[in-house]
Every structure is written in structure tokens, then in C-alpha cells.
Design a protein around this motif. Sequence first.
Motif, PDB file in Angstrom:
ATOM      1  N   ILE A  10     -32.798  -0.154  21.952  1.00 50.91           N
ATOM      2  CA  ILE A  10     -31.613  -0.189  22.810  1.00 50.91           C
ATOM      3  C   ILE A  10     -30.506   0.644  22.174  1.00 50.91           C
ATOM      4  CG2 ILE A  10     -29.867  -1.688  23.864  1.00 50.91           C
ATOM      5  CD1 ILE A  10     -31.990  -4.001  23.437  1.00 50.91           C
ATOM      6  N   THR A  11     -29.992   1.618  22.910  1.00 54.21           N
ATOM      7  CA  THR A  11     -28.823   2.378  22.473  1.00 54.21           C
ATOM      8  C   THR A  11     -27.573   1.641  22.938  1.00 54.21           C
ATOM      9  OG1 THR A  11     -30.046   4.463  22.697  1.00 54.21           O
ATOM     10  CG2 THR A  11     -27.648   4.604  22.580  1.00 54.21           C
ATOM     11  N   TYR A  12     -26.629   1.415  22.024  1.00 56.07           N
ATOM     12  CA  TYR A  12     -25.415   0.694  22.428  1.00 56.07           C
ATOM     13  C   TYR A  12     -24.167   1.343  21.835  1.00 56.07           C
ATOM     14  CZ  TYR A  12     -25.489  -1.622  17.814  1.00 56.07           C
ATOM     15  OH  TYR A  12     -25.484  -1.889  16.461  1.00 56.07           O
ATOM     16  N   ASN A  13     -23.034   1.059  22.471  1.00 56.20           N
ATOM     17  CA  ASN A  13     -21.750   1.598  22.041  1.00 56.20           C
ATOM     18  C   ASN A  13     -21.201   0.717  20.922  1.00 56.20           C
ATOM     19  OD1 ASN A  13     -18.795   2.018  21.939  1.00 56.20           O
ATOM     20  ND2 ASN A  13     -19.173   3.407  23.664  1.00 56.20           N
ATOM     21  N   VAL A  37     -19.251  -2.932  21.853  1.00 54.19           N
ATOM     22  CA  VAL A  37     -20.056  -4.154  21.768  1.00 54.19           C
ATOM     23  C   VAL A  37     -19.639  -4.971  20.549  1.00 54.19           C
ATOM     24  CG1 VAL A  37     -22.386  -5.095  21.553  1.00 54.19           C
ATOM     25  CG2 VAL A  37     -21.999  -3.019  22.906  1.00 54.19           C
ATOM     26  N   VAL A  67     -24.499  -7.695  19.626  1.00 56.48           N
ATOM     27  CA  VAL A  67     -25.499  -6.642  19.382  1.00 56.48           C
ATOM     28  C   VAL A  67     -26.888  -7.251  19.573  1.00 56.48           C
ATOM     29  CG1 VAL A  67     -26.509  -5.104  17.668  1.00 56.48           C
ATOM     30  CG2 VAL A  67     -24.020  -5.342  17.816  1.00 56.48           C
ATOM     31  N   TRP A 102     -23.629  -9.296  29.314  1.00 55.41           N
ATOM     32  CA  TRP A 102     -24.129  -7.963  29.633  1.00 55.41           C
ATOM     33  C   TRP A 102     -24.091  -7.634  31.124  1.00 55.41           C
ATOM     34  CZ3 TRP A 102     -24.462  -4.422  26.128  1.00 55.41           C
ATOM     35  CH2 TRP A 102     -24.654  -4.789  24.793  1.00 55.41           C
ATOM     36  N   LEU A 142     -24.982  -2.696  31.677  1.00 60.11           N
ATOM     37  CA  LEU A 142     -26.266  -2.152  31.231  1.00 60.11           C
ATOM     38  C   LEU A 142     -26.742  -0.986  32.087  1.00 60.11           C
ATOM     39  CD1 LEU A 142     -28.329  -5.395  30.516  1.00 60.11           C
ATOM     40  CD2 LEU A 142     -27.505  -3.741  28.827  1.00 60.11           C
ATOM     41  N   VAL A 155     -23.357   6.007  27.643  1.00 54.47           N
ATOM     42  CA  VAL A 155     -22.969   4.906  26.762  1.00 54.47           C
ATOM     43  C   VAL A 155     -21.917   5.382  25.758  1.00 54.47           C
ATOM     44  CG1 VAL A 155     -23.793   3.323  24.968  1.00 54.47           C
ATOM     45  CG2 VAL A 155     -25.134   3.665  27.050  1.00 54.47           C
ATOM     46  N   GLN A 191     -22.179  -0.075  28.234  1.00 56.78           N
ATOM     47  CA  GLN A 191     -22.181  -0.477  26.832  1.00 56.78           C
ATOM     48  C   GLN A 191     -23.546  -0.373  26.174  1.00 56.78           C
ATOM     49  OE1 GLN A 191     -20.090  -4.058  25.809  1.00 56.78           O
ATOM     50  NE2 GLN A 191     -18.340  -3.575  27.112  1.00 56.78           N
ATOM     51  N   ALA A 192     -24.617  -0.290  26.966  1.00 55.97           N
ATOM     52  CA  ALA A 192     -25.947  -0.181  26.369  1.00 55.97           C
ATOM     53  C   ALA A 192     -26.918   0.426  27.363  1.00 55.97           C
ATOM     54  CB  ALA A 192     -26.460  -1.546  25.907  1.00 55.97           C
ATOM     55  N   ASN A 193     -27.963   1.039  26.814  1.00 52.98           N
ATOM     56  CA  ASN A 193     -29.041   1.626  27.609  1.00 52.98           C
ATOM     57  C   ASN A 193     -30.380   1.097  27.097  1.00 52.98           C
ATOM     58  OD1 ASN A 193     -30.511   4.960  27.837  1.00 52.98           O
ATOM     59  ND2 ASN A 193     -30.708   3.258  29.247  1.00 52.98           N
TER      60      ASN A 193
END
Length: 344
Positions: A151-154, A158, A163, A175, A179, A227, A233-235
Motif C-alpha cells: 500500500i502506498t500512503y501519504n 496519515v 498506517v 479510510w 482510498l 496520493v 491518502q493511500a493506494n
Amino acid sequence: MRARTGLAAAAVVLGVVAGCGQPPEEATDDVADEGLDALVEAAQEEGRLVHYSVETDEVNAALATAFEAEYGIEVETLRLTTGPMLERFAGEQRAGVTNADAIQVVDQNVWEEYPEWFVELSDDEVPGWSDYPEQARHGTCADMMYSIGGITYNSKAVPPDKVPDSYEDLLDPYWRGKLLLTDPRSTPAYMGWASLMEQTYGIEFLQQLAGQDLSLVESASPGAQQVAAGAFQANVMAHLSNSTELRSQGAPLEFAIVDDPPAGLGTCAGIPANAPHPNAARLFMHWRLTPEAHNAACAVVEIGSPLAEADQCARLPENWEPTPLDAVGDPEAERRLLQALGIE
């Protein structure tokens, strides 16, 4: 061959392969069983290699540059995503045309369903074959690169306590509306991930994830851009390599490697039967089995390798294994997964 969905629009050509769609030039005799020195000499006499690859432009260019520097053999690359690549290659084979000397794709089915299209690999065909890790050798192809899923997140948006450590963490009410989901129709990797989630957590997980007001993105690379920009905020699902460049540029991104279950894919490389430059093909395959070749690719993108000696490659999670692709190409299974995710 089983159909792949949603892939044709993603095709990108890196290099123009001379003679594509036309009968190839007459192949030369191969000398692979005469030893490496003889193989190098014969390959250099051929002077050219045509590489069909689903890897990124950057990886393909790095491989071509390093191989040319090592052996002085020109490499021409055709880059397509897996679906269009297999459609093109299958069409050529059925027409009795072989343009490629080497091919690298994600899909494992083609090697198993059409073994007659490929060279059965051995030490006689490719020097050093038996020295390559056994789990990465598959008869007509060898695993080359392993993507690492998660998961890619900011990292600025976040909170630390949100996380995700698992995919189930994404069901937290926090979430909802935040997303991005990489569209499972875009490549086998993402459809395989959806199937893996069903196998691990049940179809209810996908239905609950859909209830988080998901937005779709065609690929995890533009997903990482969105993101980073704060639009989401996440992918999920993403690969470590999708955000490498942005993270190196200081974008507020982190990558959560989820290893329960692990996700990711390997690309498998082989030699088409009747390759027009058989000695260059066998030499290229020999070179691709070396740490030097793996490091050349890993120097430009964060990917894993079957070779522990490839020290520039990303370390794989301890229990990493490729995502099963059983559902890919099965219309009923794909429809069930997409419906659960609210994708029509």
C-alpha cells in the motif's frame, strides 16, 4: 489463449522492431552446446537481438545498455503490457512468424499452455542454467524480477496509528473516501490481488472494501502521484516500484509492505523457438541469469530478485511468493470479484 481484460489501451512501444509483422530474416545455426566462448563469438557475428518485454522503459533501457556494453550486440526492444504483448506474440506464432529473440512477460500460463513456442532451457541451451535458483527455473522460462506488493500512503496525511499493517486495516472507518483502488481490470497483477483477497479473507472483504467509497485509478504509478498530491491518502494494490521515483524526489510517500498475505508478481523470461538470432538469444538469456544483469535492472527501479548476490535489488519479505493468477482470464471469477468491489 485465455483472454485478458482492460489491457489494450495500456500498450506503449519503446522501440521499433524492424520487420515486425513480416517473416523474420533467416536464422543462423546456434552453437550453444559448444561452450560459452563459441556462443559469444557466434552471437557477436549475428550482432543483433530483439527483446519483447513488459518491463518498464527504464528497466528495458538499462538492460539493453548493459548487455550492449558487455558484448557489443545491439538490442532492439518492443515494450507492451502483458495482455497486448501476449496477443501480439501469439498472433505471430500462429502465423508462423518469429520476430522476437527473447521475451519477458508476467503471465505464467503461456509457458505452460504453449511449450512448443519456446526453447526448453538447459545447460546445453543456456550456459549456467542449472546454477540459477531452482525455484526460479520453470523449464521454458526463468523468473527475473519480483515486484513487492502493498500500500502506498501519504506520510504527512496519515496519522502513525492509522498506517496499515494489513489489508484488513483498510476497513477502518478512518479510510472511508480516502482510498484509491488500482483497477483490477488493468493488468493480471491487480486482478490476481483481488482474487488473493477473496481466497484469504472471503468475498465479504472485497464487499466491505467497496463500502469505503473507493475511487479507481488505472495504474498504481499515477495512483502514487495522486496520493503524493494529497488527493487521496493511500493506494491499494500497489508495488514498491510504483513510487520509487517520487519518493526519491522527496514526495511525502511511504510504502507499507503487507506480508500476510504477501502479494507481488514475477516476470518470466525465455527464448522463442525459431528465434531469428538464436545465439544472441541464448547469450542474452545466459547474461540475464547473472547478478550483474539483475543489478542493472534494480539500479533503476525497486524490485526483488531470485539472486541473493544481486545486492542492488530490494530485499523480499521472508514469506514472499508470487500472487496466484488462477482467476485471471476466467470471466465468471473476474465478474464475481468486480461485482464485489462495486465495479461494473
